[in-house]
Design an enzyme around this catalytic site. Structure first.
Site, PDB file in Angstrom:
ATOM      1  N   GLY A  39      46.447  36.959 101.618  1.00 25.28           N
ATOM      2  CA  GLY A  39      47.866  37.094 101.930  1.00 25.28           C
ATOM      3  C   GLY A  39      48.294  38.537 102.101  1.00 25.28           C
ATOM      4  O   GLY A  39      49.185  38.837 102.906  1.00 25.28           O
ATOM      5  N   LYS A 141      37.967  51.505  83.880  1.00 27.05           N
ATOM      6  CA  LYS A 141      36.827  52.077  83.162  1.00 27.05           C
ATOM      7  C   LYS A 141      36.326  53.336  83.864  1.00 27.05           C
ATOM      8  O   LYS A 141      35.929  54.305  83.217  1.00 27.05           O
ATOM      9  CB  LYS A 141      35.707  51.042  83.063  1.00 27.05           C
ATOM     10  CG  LYS A 141      34.450  51.579  82.371  1.00 27.05           C
ATOM     11  CD  LYS A 141      33.388  50.512  82.208  1.00 27.05           C
ATOM     12  CE  LYS A 141      32.151  51.094  81.515  1.00 27.05           C
ATOM     13  NZ  LYS A 141      31.119  50.063  81.267  1.00 27.05           N
ATOM     14  N   ARG A 205      69.046  28.304  78.561  1.00 31.25           N
ATOM     15  CA  ARG A 205      70.117  28.386  79.571  1.00 31.25           C
ATOM     16  C   ARG A 205      70.518  29.837  79.819  1.00 31.25           C
ATOM     17  O   ARG A 205      70.747  30.242  80.943  1.00 31.25           O
ATOM     18  CB  ARG A 205      71.334  27.583  79.124  1.00 31.25           C
ATOM     19  CG  ARG A 205      71.173  26.078  79.293  1.00 31.25           C
ATOM     20  CD  ARG A 205      72.481  25.388  79.002  1.00 31.25           C
ATOM     21  NE  ARG A 205      72.934  25.642  77.640  1.00 31.25           N
ATOM     22  CZ  ARG A 205      74.192  25.542  77.215  1.00 31.25           C
ATOM     23  NH1 ARG A 205      75.142  25.210  78.073  1.00 31.25           N
ATOM     24  NH2 ARG A 205      74.520  25.772  75.967  1.00 31.25           N
ATOM     25  N   TYR A 206      70.638  30.605  78.765  1.00 32.75           N
ATOM     26  CA  TYR A 206      70.886  32.044  78.871  1.00 32.75           C
ATOM     27  C   TYR A 206      70.612  32.660  77.507  1.00 32.75           C
ATOM     28  O   TYR A 206      70.251  31.978  76.547  1.00 32.75           O
ATOM     29  CB  TYR A 206      72.311  32.350  79.355  1.00 32.75           C
ATOM     30  CG  TYR A 206      73.426  31.699  78.561  1.00 32.75           C
ATOM     31  CD1 TYR A 206      73.861  32.229  77.354  1.00 32.75           C
ATOM     32  CD2 TYR A 206      74.077  30.571  79.051  1.00 32.75           C
ATOM     33  CE1 TYR A 206      74.891  31.646  76.638  1.00 32.75           C
ATOM     34  CE2 TYR A 206      75.115  29.975  78.348  1.00 32.75           C
ATOM     35  CZ  TYR A 206      75.519  30.526  77.145  1.00 32.75           C
ATOM     36  OH  TYR A 206      76.537  29.956  76.447  1.00 32.75           O
ATOM     37  N   HIS A 264      76.259  33.900  62.583  1.00 29.45           N
ATOM     38  CA  HIS A 264      75.737  35.130  63.179  1.00 29.45           C
ATOM     39  C   HIS A 264      74.634  35.729  62.313  1.00 29.45           C
ATOM     40  O   HIS A 264      74.593  36.935  62.073  1.00 29.45           O
ATOM     41  CB  HIS A 264      76.860  36.147  63.402  1.00 29.45           C
ATOM     42  CG  HIS A 264      77.908  35.657  64.358  1.00 29.45           C
ATOM     43  ND1 HIS A 264      79.115  36.289  64.543  1.00 29.45           N
ATOM     44  CD2 HIS A 264      77.925  34.585  65.202  1.00 29.45           C
ATOM     45  CE1 HIS A 264      79.820  35.628  65.445  1.00 29.45           C
ATOM     46  NE2 HIS A 264      79.120  34.588  65.845  1.00 29.45           N
ATOM     47  N   GLY A 293      81.651  26.561  63.837  1.00 31.39           N
ATOM     48  CA  GLY A 293      80.657  26.945  64.830  1.00 31.39           C
ATOM     49  C   GLY A 293      79.398  27.533  64.247  1.00 31.39           C
ATOM     50  O   GLY A 293      78.564  28.066  64.974  1.00 31.39           O
ATOM     51  N   GLU A 316      77.640  23.845  64.688  1.00 32.14           N
ATOM     52  CA  GLU A 316      76.755  23.756  65.856  1.00 32.14           C
ATOM     53  C   GLU A 316      75.404  23.147  65.521  1.00 32.14           C
ATOM     54  O   GLU A 316      74.850  22.372  66.285  1.00 32.14           O
ATOM     55  CB  GLU A 316      76.536  25.153  66.459  1.00 32.14           C
ATOM     56  CG  GLU A 316      77.724  25.660  67.238  1.00 32.14           C
ATOM     57  CD  GLU A 316      77.318  26.352  68.525  1.00 32.14           C
ATOM     58  OE1 GLU A 316      76.125  26.525  68.785  1.00 32.14           O
ATOM     59  OE2 GLU A 316      78.240  26.727  69.275  1.00 32.14           O
ATOM     60  N   ASN A 408      74.646  47.165  54.801  1.00 32.49           N
ATOM     61  CA  ASN A 408      74.571  47.158  53.342  1.00 32.49           C
ATOM     62  C   ASN A 408      75.069  45.815  52.809  1.00 32.49           C
ATOM     63  O   ASN A 408      76.075  45.315  53.282  1.00 32.49           O
ATOM     64  CB  ASN A 408      75.423  48.285  52.758  1.00 32.49           C
ATOM     65  CG  ASN A 408      74.819  49.653  52.998  1.00 32.49           C
ATOM     66  OD1 ASN A 408      73.678  49.882  52.663  1.00 32.49           O
ATOM     67  ND2 ASN A 408      75.596  50.567  53.556  1.00 32.49           N
ATOM     68  N   PHE A 460      69.700  50.349  46.131  1.00 32.64           N
ATOM     69  CA  PHE A 460      70.303  51.029  44.983  1.00 32.64           C
ATOM     70  C   PHE A 460      71.698  51.554  45.311  1.00 32.64           C
ATOM     71  O   PHE A 460      72.055  51.767  46.471  1.00 32.64           O
ATOM     72  CB  PHE A 460      69.408  52.145  44.456  1.00 32.64           C
ATOM     73  CG  PHE A 460      69.134  53.269  45.432  1.00 32.64           C
ATOM     74  CD1 PHE A 460      70.148  54.119  45.884  1.00 32.64           C
ATOM     75  CD2 PHE A 460      67.842  53.524  45.870  1.00 32.64           C
ATOM     76  CE1 PHE A 460      69.891  55.159  46.760  1.00 32.64           C
ATOM     77  CE2 PHE A 460      67.570  54.561  46.732  1.00 32.64           C
ATOM     78  CZ  PHE A 460      68.599  55.388  47.181  1.00 32.64           C
ATOM     79  N   ASP A 465      80.047  54.685  42.338  1.00 32.25           N
ATOM     80  CA  ASP A 465      81.296  54.077  42.805  1.00 32.25           C
ATOM     81  C   ASP A 465      81.158  52.595  43.139  1.00 32.25           C
ATOM     82  O   ASP A 465      82.079  51.803  42.883  1.00 32.25           O
ATOM     83  CB  ASP A 465      81.868  54.841  44.007  1.00 32.25           C
ATOM     84  CG  ASP A 465      80.878  55.013  45.154  1.00 32.25           C
ATOM     85  OD1 ASP A 465      79.739  54.520  45.043  1.00 32.25           O
ATOM     86  OD2 ASP A 465      81.252  55.655  46.167  1.00 32.25           O
TER      87      ASP A 465
END
Length: 511
Positions: A39, A141, A205-206, A264, A293, A316, A408, A460, A465
Site C-alpha cells: 500500500g 540494533k 462513552r467519554y 469524587h 450522585g 449512581e 491533607n 504528622f 495548631d
C-alpha cells in the site's frame, strides 16, 4: 562509532501515511533511492514518486496476502550489516545485499483495531505486524549505520537536519530514534500480549469530561466484580468504584456491617452498625448533601430495608457482595443506577498485589500499593491519658478511612456503643490546619457534636495548631504518624489538653 551517515537508500512501509509525501519529497531531493511495500508503494506512485517494489530488492514476490514480504535476508542483511567491519562489507557484496540507510516503518494499527467496536478476532489477528517489528529491531540494533523513523511526528526534525546537513544524519539523532523504536515495539508487543491474556480494553462513552475519549483496560475486570444492572460504567464511575472498593477492602474481615458513601473518590460518610441499614443511616448523616450522585459500598449483603432507603435519593453506583432478592427487585426500578457485586476474598487479594500507576506529562509514576496501616501497631498513647478499648477501635476505624481521603486529610469520628461513624471529614486542603477546620465546620453544619470525638490525620502535624483545633472542638484522642521536628510541641499541646495521642510511625498521603 560512525558520526554521520549519508542516506542513499530508504525502505518505506507505513500504515499511517500522514506527512509521507513531505518526507518522500525531501528524500528524493537528495537523490535517495526509494523502496517500498504494498500500500505504501501504491500511495507513493499515485503521488508521483519513483519508487521500487520490495520485490525488486529481494528478488522474491510478496506472498500470502502480504504476510511474507520483508522477512528476507536481503532486507535484514541490508539493515544489520556493520558498515565499519570489512568482513561484513565483503559478505554483503558477495550476497548482493544492498545497504538500507533509512527505514521508515509504522506498525499495523493493532491497538486501534482492538479498541474499535465491531472488530472480529480475525480482523485483530490480521493486524498483528510481524515484518515491521522485526525490521525495527534490526535497524535499531544497527543504529550506528542506519537511521529509522517510526512515527510521522518525527519527520519534521528529521527533514530539517537532513536538509541542513545535505543528506547526512548524525549519530545522536540515530541513537535517539533507535530508542524510540524499541519503546514503540515494546508497547506494541505489550498490547498484543494483553489481548491474548484477555487484558480487556473497553471503550467508554467519554472520559472525565465529554470532550475526552477514554477506555478502561485490565486483566481483572470480571474477576472480582460484576455488573448486574444499569447503564455501562462511565470513566468517573470506574474511578469512584475503584476508590470505593479500596476503601471497603479495609473492612472485608470485619464482623460488623460497614457502609461507605464516596463522592469524587473521597469518602463523604462511613459507619459501622449491627446491619447495613443501621450503618447506612449513620454514614449518610455525616453529610446529607454530598451523597447525591455518589457511590454506595458495603461489606455485607444489601438488604431489602436498605434498598427502600436508597430509593429515596439518587446514587449512581451501588457495590455489595450480594443483594437480597427483594432488594435487587427494588433497586432495578431505576435504570440509571448501576448495581455491582464483588467478591470479598478476591478484593482483598487485588488490593495487595500489583502496583499503583499514574500518568504524568512525559512518563508514568509507579509505586507499591498502600496496603499497610502502621509501624507502631501497639497503639499506645504518647501522652499520660490512656485510650480505652472502644476509643482504640474508633481511632483505628478513623485511621483506615483517613488513608483513603485526599491529602491533607482529617477525619472526625464518634463511637456509639462500640460502633464508629464519621461526623466530619476535611480533605484536599493546602494546609493541615485548614483541613482540621473544614472537618469541624462540616460536622457542625450537619448537626454533629464534636465533643468526645476521635480524630485521625493522614500525616504528622507540622505545628501544634492542627491538634489544638481538634482539642478546641472537643476531641479526646488523636491518631497521627508522628515524625515532625515539632513532635514535642504537638505532644506537649496534647498533654496540656488531656488528649490521648497515638503515633503510628506510618504516613498515608493520597494525592
Amino acid at each position: 562509532m560512525i558520526e554521520n551517515i549519508t542516506i542513499k537508500t530508504a525502505l518505506l512501509s507505513v500504515s499511517d501515511k500522514s506527512e509521507l509525501k513531505k518526507l518522500a519529497a525531501a528524500l528524493v531531493a537528495h537523490n535517495v533511492e526509494l523502496y517500498s511495500t504494498g500500500g505504501t508503494e501504491k500511495y507513493l506512485r499515485e503521488n508521483g514518486f519513483v519508487v521500487k517494489s520490495i520485490s525488486e530488492l529481494t528478488n522474491f514476490p510478496e506472498m500470502m496476502d502480504g504476510r511474507v514480504k520483508t522477512l528476507h535476508p536481503t532486507v535484514h542483511g541490508g539493515l544489520l550489516f556493520r558498515r565499519d567491519i570489512g568482513e561484513h562489507v565483503i559478505q554483503a557484496k558477495e550476497h548482493q545485499i544492498k545497504a538500507i540507510d533509512l527505514l521508515v516503518v509504522n506498525l499495523y494499527p493493532f491497538e486501534e483495531t482492538v479498541a474499535k467496536g465491531g472488530s472480529t478476532h480475525e480482523d485483530i489477528i490480521e493486524n498483528i505486524d510481524i515484518g515491521g517489528p522485526a525490521m525495527l529491531r534490526s535497524a535499531a540494533k544497527n543504529y550506528d549505520g542506519v537511521a529509522l523513523l517510526t512515527h510521522p511526528s518525527q519527520y519534521y526534525e528529521f527533514i530539517e537536519e537532513f536538509n541542513q546537513s545535505n543528506g547526512l544524519i548524525s549519530h545522536a539523532t540515530r541513537l535517539k530514534l533507535a530508542g524510540a523504536a524499541f519503546e514503540n515495539v515494546a508497547r506494541y508487543d505489550k498490547a498484543i500480549a494483553d489481548y491474548f491474556s484477555n487484558n480487556k480494553r473497553i471503550s467508554l462513552r467519554y472520559g472525565e469530561n465529554p470532550h475526552q475519549t477514554a477506555s478502561v483496560i485490565g486483566t481483572s475486570l470480571d474477576n472480582f466484580y460484576h455488573q448486574l444492572w444499569g447503564k455501562e460504567l462511565s470513566y468517573n464511575n470506574y474511578l469512584d468504584s475503584s476508590a470505593s472498593l479500596s476503601l471497603i477492602s479495609e473492612f472485608v474481615d470485619s464482623d460488623k456491617a460497614v457502609v461507605g458513601i464516596i463522592k469524587h473518590t473521597n469518602p463523604c460518610g462511613m459507619a459501622e452498625g449491627n446491619n447495613v441499614i443501621e450503618a447506612f443511616e449513620k454514614a449518610f448523616a455525616t453529610d446529607t448533601e454530598s451523597p447525591f450522585g455518589g457511590v454506595l459500598v458495603m461489606n455485607k449483603e444489601c438488604s431489602e430495608a436498605l434498598a427502600v432507603r436508597i430509593n429515596e435519593f439518587f446514587s449512581e453506583v451501588i457495590l455489595a457482595p450480594s443483594y437480597h432478592e427483594k432488594a435487587l427487585e427494588l433497586l432495578k426500578k431505576k435504570k440509571d443506577r448501576r448495581l455491582l457485586t464483588y467478591d470479598l476474598a478476591e478484593l482483598k487479594k487485588q488490593t495487595v498485589i500489583g502496583k499503583d500507576i499514574r500518568s504524568i506529562i512525559g512518563g508514568i509514576l509507579e509505586q507499591d500499593r498502600d496496603n499497610q496501616l502502621f509501624i507502631n501497631n501497639d497503639m499506645k498513647s504518647v501522652t499520660v491519658r490512656p485510650v480505652s478499648d472502644i476509643e482504640r477501635e474508633g481511632l483505628l476505624f478513623a485511621w483506615k478511612i483517613c488513608k483513603h481521603v485526599k491529602s491533607n486529610a482529617i477525619v472526625y469520628v464518634q463511637s456509639d456503643n462500640g460502633f464508629a461513624h464519621t461526623i466530619g471529614i476535611g480533605c484536599g486542603q493546602t494546609s493541615r490546619v485548614a483541613s482540621s477546620r473544614l472537618a469541624v465546620a462540616n460536622a457542625k453544619r450537619f448537626g454533629h457534636s464534636t465533643k468526645g470525638s476521635l480524630v485521625a490525620s493522614d500525616a504528622f502535624f507540622p505545628f501544634a495548631d492542627g491538634l489544638i483545633e481538634a482539642a478546641d472542638a472537643g476531641a479526646i484522642a488523636v491518631i497521627e504518624p508522628g515524625g515532625s521536628v515539632r513532635d514535642n510541641e504537638v505532644i506537649r499541646a496534647a498533654q496540656e489538653r488531656n488528649i490521648s495521642l497515638i503515633m503510628t510511625g506510618m504516613r498515608h498521603f493520597k494525592h
